[in-house]
Design an enzyme around this catalytic site. Structure first.
Site, PDB file in Angstrom:
ATOM      1  N   ARG A 139      43.078  47.344  46.061  1.00  0.00           N
ATOM      2  CA  ARG A 139      42.598  48.108  44.900  1.00  0.00           C
ATOM      3  C   ARG A 139      41.130  47.839  44.587  1.00  0.00           C
ATOM      4  NH1 ARG A 139      47.184  45.668  41.190  1.00  0.00           N
ATOM      5  NH2 ARG A 139      46.444  43.882  42.405  1.00  0.00           N
TER       6      ARG A 139
ATOM      7  N   CYS B 293      44.198  39.443  39.796  1.00  0.00           N
ATOM      8  CA  CYS B 293      44.233  38.994  41.197  1.00  0.00           C
ATOM      9  C   CYS B 293      45.525  38.210  41.475  1.00  0.00           C
ATOM     10  CB  CYS B 293      43.015  38.118  41.485  1.00  0.00           C
ATOM     11  SG  CYS B 293      42.908  37.577  43.203  1.00  0.00           S
TER      12      CYS B 293
ATOM     13  N   ASP C 189      42.236  42.442  48.159  1.00  0.00           N
ATOM     14  CA  ASP C 189      43.106  43.364  47.409  1.00  0.00           C
ATOM     15  C   ASP C 189      42.741  44.827  47.692  1.00  0.00           C
ATOM     16  OD1 ASP C 189      44.186  44.968  45.172  1.00  0.00           O
ATOM     17  OD2 ASP C 189      44.758  43.028  44.337  1.00  0.00           O
TER      18      ASP C 189
ATOM     19  N   HIS D 123      38.254  39.897  40.665  1.00  0.00           N
ATOM     20  CA  HIS D 123      38.858  40.987  39.885  1.00  0.00           C
ATOM     21  C   HIS D 123      39.986  40.458  39.027  1.00  0.00           C
ATOM     22  CE1 HIS D 123      42.631  41.651  42.275  1.00  0.00           C
ATOM     23  NE2 HIS D 123      41.936  40.972  43.162  1.00  0.00           N
TER      24      HIS D 123
ATOM     25  N   CYS E 101      37.572  40.218  47.052  1.00  0.00           N
ATOM     26  CA  CYS E 101      38.985  39.974  47.358  1.00  0.00           C
ATOM     27  C   CYS E 101      39.494  41.026  48.333  1.00  0.00           C
ATOM     28  CB  CYS E 101      39.815  39.999  46.071  1.00  0.00           C
ATOM     29  SG  CYS E 101      41.558  39.563  46.347  1.00  0.00           S
TER      30      CYS E 101
HETATM   31 CO    CO Z   1      42.663  39.491  44.401  1.00  0.00          CO
END
Ligand code: CO
Length: 222
Positions: free
Chosen positions: A46, A101, A44, A98, A42
């Site tokens: 993080r 998400c 993302d 994850h 992803c």
């Molecule tokens: Co995500």
């Protein structure tokens, strides 16, 4: 701020630190890359691929998009996969989802977010396939987490459905496809135990190479 000088300062320190440990690190790496892994994860912020698995530059080929989706008409993802498998000859592809998400959450919430809805439509299809199971989960966070897992499992299948991966297996190339989940809460990975290693692991409906001709002893997967 037009130059983001703090980031350049960080970069200088990072480069110095690596060269302190290995003075020839960048010089050696600049000549070739030979990663063993392709990470599809992803976008993302993080979920930083290299850091999570403790790999250095040169050790991990990476493709990231919102909700780690593998779409056969996505020339970006398919090009990354083709280069990784055919040219770099990576030995492992890991699809890494994850928990927590935002893309997955938006699907569970059934709300509009704009252009990205079209992209997340691929996750909506996973929701539809498992609607009964998902809607039986009363806790909202738990329902989102389960869709995160189901999405990874489906994206692993999508990777294996590609001619890129099937051709690699047909020519005897060593290649495993994994599905992992990452937890934002403790920084730990969890293996979803859906590893695929051969054409026999692909549902016949999605095969582009006939497994029977290659290995008649092997029972078909379902
Ligand atoms: Co995500």
């Amino acid at each position: 701020m037009r130059t983001l000088s703090h980031l350049f300062e960080n970069n200088r320190r990072w480069s110095e630190e690596i060269r302190r440990r290995d003075p020839h690190f960048f010089e050696t790496l600049s000549k070739q890359q030979a990663p063993e892994y392709l990470w599809i994860g992803c976008s993302d912020s993080r979920v930083p691929a290299n850091e999570i698995v403790g790999l250095l530059p040169g050790e991990l080929f990476v493709h990231r998009n919102v909700a780690n989706v593998v779409v056969p008409t996505d020339m970006n993802c398919m090009s990354v996969m083709q280069f990784a498998v055919d040219v770099l000859k990576v030995k492992h592809i890991m699809v890494v989802g994850h928990y927590g998400c935002g893309g997955i959450r938006a699907v569970v919430e059934h709300r509009q977010m704009g252009l990205i809805d079209h992209w997340l439509r691929h996750v909506k299809d996973v929701y539809y396939l498992h609607q009964q199971e998902l809607e039986a989960i009363e806790n909202f966070e738990a329902r989102c987490d389960r869709l995160c897992e189901l999405n990874v499992i489906h994206q692993v299948e999508r990777v294996c459905q590609s001619a890129i991966v099937q051709n690699a297996w047909a020519r005897g190339q060593e290649l495993s496809v994994h599905g992992w989940m990452y937890s934002l809460k403790d920084g730990l990975l969890r293996d979803m135990d859906v590893c695929r290693t051969s054409l026999a692991d692909v549902n016949p409906a999605y095969r582009t190479v006939q497994v029977e001709a290659l290995n008649p002893q092997r029972p078909d997967a379902v």
